[in-house]
Structures are given as structure tokens and as C-alpha cells.
Design a protein around this motif. Sequence first.
Motif, mmCIF file in Angstrom:
data_model
loop_
_atom_site.group_PDB
_atom_site.id
_atom_site.type_symbol
_atom_site.label_atom_id
_atom_site.label_comp_id
_atom_site.label_asym_id
_atom_site.label_seq_id
_atom_site.Cartn_x
_atom_site.Cartn_y
_atom_site.Cartn_z
ATOM 1 N N ASP A 57 -5.837 38.473 45.542
ATOM 2 C CA ASP A 57 -4.752 38.795 46.463
ATOM 3 C C ASP A 57 -3.472 38.863 45.626
ATOM 4 O O ASP A 57 -2.900 37.831 45.248
ATOM 5 C CB ASP A 57 -4.636 37.731 47.551
ATOM 6 C CG ASP A 57 -3.542 38.043 48.562
ATOM 7 O OD1 ASP A 57 -2.810 39.032 48.362
ATOM 8 O OD2 ASP A 57 -3.410 37.287 49.546
ATOM 9 N N LYS A 59 -0.496 39.580 46.272
ATOM 10 C CA LYS A 59 0.720 39.024 46.885
ATOM 11 C C LYS A 59 0.830 37.513 46.653
ATOM 12 O O LYS A 59 1.918 36.951 46.741
ATOM 13 C CB LYS A 59 0.738 39.331 48.388
ATOM 14 C CG LYS A 59 0.749 40.821 48.725
ATOM 15 C CD LYS A 59 0.871 41.054 50.217
ATOM 16 C CE LYS A 59 -0.348 40.547 50.972
ATOM 17 N NZ LYS A 59 -1.567 41.326 50.624
ATOM 18 N N SER A 60 -0.293 36.874 46.358
ATOM 19 C CA SER A 60 -0.280 35.417 46.177
ATOM 20 C C SER A 60 0.091 34.994 44.755
ATOM 21 O O SER A 60 0.268 33.804 44.487
ATOM 22 C CB SER A 60 -1.658 34.842 46.524
ATOM 23 O OG SER A 60 -2.618 35.233 45.545
ATOM 24 N N GLU A 79 2.921 41.786 39.541
ATOM 25 C CA GLU A 79 1.755 41.084 40.089
ATOM 26 C C GLU A 79 0.463 41.530 39.417
ATOM 27 O O GLU A 79 -0.382 40.697 39.064
ATOM 28 C CB GLU A 79 1.670 41.311 41.608
ATOM 29 C CG GLU A 79 2.737 40.613 42.417
ATOM 30 C CD GLU A 79 4.100 41.302 42.335
ATOM 31 O OE1 GLU A 79 5.099 40.660 42.699
ATOM 32 O OE2 GLU A 79 4.157 42.488 41.909
#
Length: 253
Positions: A57, A59-60, A79
Motif C-alpha cells: 500500500d 499510501k502507507s 512512495e
Amino acid sequence: MELKLIGIPGIPILKEGNNIADIILNALDEESLEICDGDVLVIAETIVSKSEGNIIDLKSLEPSELAFELSEKTGKTPEIAEAIINESKDIIKVGPDFIISETKHGFICANAGIDESNVGEGLATPMPADPDGSAGNIRQKIEKITGHEVAVIISDTQGRAFREGAIGTAIGISGMFPLWDRRGEQDLYGRELETTSIAVADELAAAASILMGQANEGIPVVIIRGVDYFKKLRTDSASVRSLLRPKKYDVFR
């Protein structure tokens, strides 16, 4: 001589916990196809990672200072740069839109083999944690159910040094040796081969990639039938690591 490639349609979008062997066999039943002795099944690494829950993920992730530096140099998001760092044990070369790294497995490839295609928005799939082990689990179940001896190759699409374009490459294997050492055999003129070693797992992965495609073809599993050297290379102790050149012999690094 004949080599037959059979793309298996009907493989659904996989989720964590799905059993790939069962899904392959069900898809074969739907198409009235069977597994035969000596078949080599080439399976795209993306569906293996998905079934094993090996999904990032993006975004994490909290990008590090190095991730921001790589992002600025390559144009990648911080990211995805952080994800590449996390999946690598060494960053080797950085250029426009690519980061060449050595993965945790020992593969040298672009972007640590992380794939953002054929996965949901904001997600990415790294290589399976243990591609040889994944291939072995799938092979053993297929052999147990069908009673036929097969080999399984986990493939990834990778670029090559000094050449444009990407091809299918073996990153995991079970059931046959990935290298065919032909030293000691003779050529057409009776000369003894001294250095010839054939990366058969990569050749088969590249052949399967023609049917798998790189976009929306939806064929993540291909059967290769008619591999006449299957019995010669048959083994229960195969590892793709024998394809990896030791660093001390890698003159390009």
C-alpha cells in the motif's frame, strides 16, 4: 520437433488466500484441457504475489531522505522510490525513470521488480518473498492431484542490459534445473563444447511471455508442452539461484 504454447483463459483476478493450483486446474477443466507429463507451467509473478497477500500500500509508506533524492532523479513518486528501497539490498544505478537495484533475492533488475500494473490504484506488487518456494508449492499440489510430473516457473517481465524492450524472465522454479550444462557435448563439426550453458528457464519464460502479454491480455498462466529435455533436467531440488552470476564474476558491476 514441436513446442506447443497453451495460454489458459479464465484465470480470475486473484485475492489473498486463493489457491493457484486449484484455480489453474479448474480453468483447465472449463476448457476441457489436461495436464500431461513433462508440461512446464509458466506463471506470472503478479498473481503469485496477490494470492500470497504480498501487496504494498504505497499510501502507507513514509518516504525517507534517500527516497526523495531518488524521486527527484528519476521522476518516480517518493512512495514508489521508498518501496524500491525496502525491497532492495543495494542500489546499483539510477537514471531517468529507472532505479537498477539488487533485490533481497539477489536479482539485479529495474525498480526491484515492483509492478504497479494489473493492481488497484495506490497499490504495487513486489516479487514473491520466496519464488522457488511458491513454485514448489504449486507444482506439488498439481502433481498430487493429476498424477503427472510437471515443472513450474514463476516469471517476471524484465529489461536487459544493452538491449531495448522487456522479456519474460524466470525468478522462481521447481521441478527442473534452470540451467542446462552442455559442456562435453559435440557441435556439428565434432568439436567438444567447453563453456556452453543454456538458461532454459529464461528461454521458456520468454516464450510464455508472448502469450501472457503486458497489458490486458489476461493470460497469467501458460503451459509449454513438448520440452524434449524435461526428463534430462528433471529434479526435486531446483533453484533459480543457479542463474544468478556471482558478483565477483560480474564484470559489468
